[in-house]
Design a protein around this motif. Structure first.
Motif, PDB file in Angstrom:
ATOM      1  N   PHE A   9       0.813  -1.279  -0.040  1.00 12.56           N
ATOM      2  CA  PHE A   9       0.146   0.000  -0.080  1.00 12.56           C
ATOM      3  C   PHE A   9       0.912   1.402   0.014  1.00 12.56           C
ATOM      4  O   PHE A   9       0.296   2.328   0.124  1.00 12.56           O
ATOM      5  CB  PHE A   9      -0.892   0.030   1.221  1.00 12.56           C
ATOM      6  CG  PHE A   9      -1.904  -1.138   1.232  1.00 12.56           C
ATOM      7  CD1 PHE A   9      -2.969  -1.115   0.031  1.00 12.56           C
ATOM      8  CD2 PHE A   9      -1.712  -2.322   1.949  1.00 12.56           C
ATOM      9  CE1 PHE A   9      -3.926  -2.273   0.131  1.00 12.56           C
ATOM     10  CE2 PHE A   9      -2.483  -3.243   1.944  1.00 12.56           C
ATOM     11  CZ  PHE A   9      -3.726  -3.151   1.229  1.00 12.56           C
ATOM     12  N   ARG A  10       2.198   0.975  -0.232  1.00 12.07           N
ATOM     13  CA  ARG A  10       2.983   2.353  -0.312  1.00 12.07           C
ATOM     14  C   ARG A  10       2.905   3.044  -1.492  1.00 12.07           C
ATOM     15  O   ARG A  10       2.295   2.582  -2.587  1.00 12.07           O
ATOM     16  CB  ARG A  10       4.615   1.966  -0.048  1.00 12.07           C
ATOM     17  CG  ARG A  10       4.706   1.525   1.271  1.00 12.07           C
ATOM     18  CD  ARG A  10       6.187   0.756   1.578  1.00 12.07           C
ATOM     19  NE  ARG A  10       6.042   0.318   2.979  1.00 12.07           N
ATOM     20  CZ  ARG A  10       6.943  -0.426   3.438  1.00 12.07           C
ATOM     21  NH1 ARG A  10       8.058  -0.691   2.655  1.00 12.07           N
ATOM     22  NH2 ARG A  10       6.917  -1.013   4.676  1.00 12.07           N
ATOM     23  N   ASN A  11       3.436   4.228  -1.563  1.00  8.74           N
ATOM     24  CA  ASN A  11       3.071   5.090  -2.805  1.00  8.74           C
ATOM     25  C   ASN A  11       1.746   5.465  -3.177  1.00  8.74           C
ATOM     26  O   ASN A  11       1.471   5.649  -4.345  1.00  8.74           O
ATOM     27  CB  ASN A  11       3.953   4.483  -3.896  1.00  8.74           C
ATOM     28  CG  ASN A  11       5.319   4.477  -3.561  1.00  8.74           C
ATOM     29  OD1 ASN A  11       5.933   5.242  -3.239  1.00  8.74           O
ATOM     30  ND2 ASN A  11       5.908   3.005  -3.962  1.00  8.74           N
ATOM     31  N   MET A  12       1.023   5.447  -2.239  1.00  7.44           N
ATOM     32  CA  MET A  12      -0.487   5.827  -2.433  1.00  7.44           C
ATOM     33  C   MET A  12      -0.833   7.047  -1.510  1.00  7.44           C
ATOM     34  O   MET A  12      -2.103   7.260  -1.466  1.00  7.44           O
ATOM     35  CB  MET A  12      -1.445   4.594  -1.862  1.00  7.44           C
ATOM     36  CG  MET A  12      -1.111   3.384  -2.840  1.00  7.44           C
ATOM     37  SD  MET A  12      -2.266   2.098  -1.999  1.00  7.44           S
ATOM     38  CE  MET A  12      -2.385   1.070  -3.696  1.00  7.44           C
ATOM     39  N   GLY A  13       0.143   7.535  -0.761  1.00  9.69           N
ATOM     40  CA  GLY A  13      -0.271   8.889   0.006  1.00  9.69           C
ATOM     41  C   GLY A  13      -0.283   8.477   1.445  1.00  9.69           C
ATOM     42  O   GLY A  13      -0.642   9.616   2.079  1.00  9.69           O
ATOM     43  N   PHE A  14      -0.593   7.324   1.714  1.00  3.54           N
ATOM     44  CA  PHE A  14      -0.897   6.953   3.013  1.00  3.54           C
ATOM     45  C   PHE A  14       0.032   7.531   4.004  1.00  3.54           C
ATOM     46  O   PHE A  14      -0.177   7.845   5.212  1.00  3.54           O
ATOM     47  CB  PHE A  14      -1.287   5.373   3.335  1.00  3.54           C
ATOM     48  CG  PHE A  14      -2.515   4.968   2.366  1.00  3.54           C
ATOM     49  CD1 PHE A  14      -3.567   6.020   2.310  1.00  3.54           C
ATOM     50  CD2 PHE A  14      -2.369   3.871   1.819  1.00  3.54           C
ATOM     51  CE1 PHE A  14      -4.546   5.325   1.438  1.00  3.54           C
ATOM     52  CE2 PHE A  14      -3.294   3.153   1.193  1.00  3.54           C
ATOM     53  CZ  PHE A  14      -4.524   4.227   0.840  1.00  3.54           C
ATOM     54  N   GLY A  15       1.487   7.462   3.970  1.00  2.00           N
ATOM     55  CA  GLY A  15       2.476   7.805   4.636  1.00  2.00           C
ATOM     56  C   GLY A  15       2.393   9.376   4.850  1.00  2.00           C
ATOM     57  O   GLY A  15       2.501   9.897   5.823  1.00  2.00           O
ATOM     58  N   ASP A  16       2.014  10.123   3.654  1.00  2.00           N
ATOM     59  CA  ASP A  16       1.973  11.427   4.026  1.00  2.00           C
ATOM     60  C   ASP A  16       0.800  11.736   4.969  1.00  2.00           C
ATOM     61  O   ASP A  16       0.542  12.752   5.619  1.00  2.00           O
ATOM     62  CB  ASP A  16       1.526  12.019   2.587  1.00  2.00           C
ATOM     63  CG  ASP A  16       2.901  12.283   1.612  1.00  2.00           C
ATOM     64  OD1 ASP A  16       3.853  12.079   2.317  1.00  2.00           O
ATOM     65  OD2 ASP A  16       2.869  12.168   0.303  1.00  2.00           O
ATOM     66  N   GLY A  17      -0.293  10.966   4.689  1.00  2.00           N
ATOM     67  CA  GLY A  17      -1.780  11.336   5.277  1.00  2.00           C
ATOM     68  C   GLY A  17      -1.295  11.092   7.090  1.00  2.00           C
ATOM     69  O   GLY A  17      -1.744  11.881   7.899  1.00  2.00           O
ATOM     70  N   LEU A  18      -0.744  10.098   7.191  1.00  2.00           N
ATOM     71  CA  LEU A  18      -0.378   9.842   8.695  1.00  2.00           C
ATOM     72  C   LEU A  18       0.627  10.940   9.260  1.00  2.00           C
ATOM     73  O   LEU A  18       0.330  11.458  10.203  1.00  2.00           O
ATOM     74  CB  LEU A  18       0.332   8.367   8.723  1.00  2.00           C
ATOM     75  CG  LEU A  18      -0.496   7.196   8.883  1.00  2.00           C
ATOM     76  CD1 LEU A  18       0.357   5.868   8.463  1.00  2.00           C
ATOM     77  CD2 LEU A  18      -1.671   7.040   9.815  1.00  2.00           C
TER      78      LEU A  18
END
Length: 128
Positions: free
Chosen positions: A65-74
């Motif tokens: 699920f990386r490179n989908m913006g989830f890390g940025d969201g967290l």
């Protein structure tokens, strides 16, 4: 449906299990945020606050699920948490994907990368 949310302190057991399975450090006293798809955890972040300064302990998203913006969201949830709670600075130890943090505005300070939360919000530019 994908959602990002803060996890109440009393509901940390599922976060701990996720961290254990993915070999990620877990701190039961930290503020946790998650990326959920229904009841499935896709990612987690933990933020520890001491003496008015927040430290990012973990930002982790499952590989598929990386490179989908989830890390940025967290990360943005952690920054927003600090802003809402009048925490002026967030730090993260260098070596935990430095470019990811520098891209948002973290700067080097000793063994940490540091973000001035107020300056982060003051520098946001809205596109028309």
């Amino acid at each position: 449906m994908i959602e990002l949310k803060e996890v109440p302190q009393e509901n940390q057991e599922k976060i701990k299990n996720f961290c254990d399975v993915n070999n990620i450090p877990f701190d039961g006293s930290a503020i946790s945020h998650v990326v959920l798809d229904g009841s499935n955890i896709l990612g987690v972040s933990q933020l520890k606050v001491e003496n008015g300064i927040a430290e990012i302990m973990t930002i982790f998203v499952k590989e598929e699920f990386r490179n989908m913006g989830f890390g940025d969201g967290l990360l943005k949830m952690q920054i927003n948490y600090c802003y809402r709670n009048s925490i002026s600075f967030i730090k993260v130890k260098k070596g935990l994907n430095d470019n990811f943090f520098k891209r948002v505005g973290f700067v080097e300070e000793g063994e940490y990368l540091v973000l001035d939360v107020q300056a982060f919000y003051a520098n946001l530019k809205c596109q028309q």
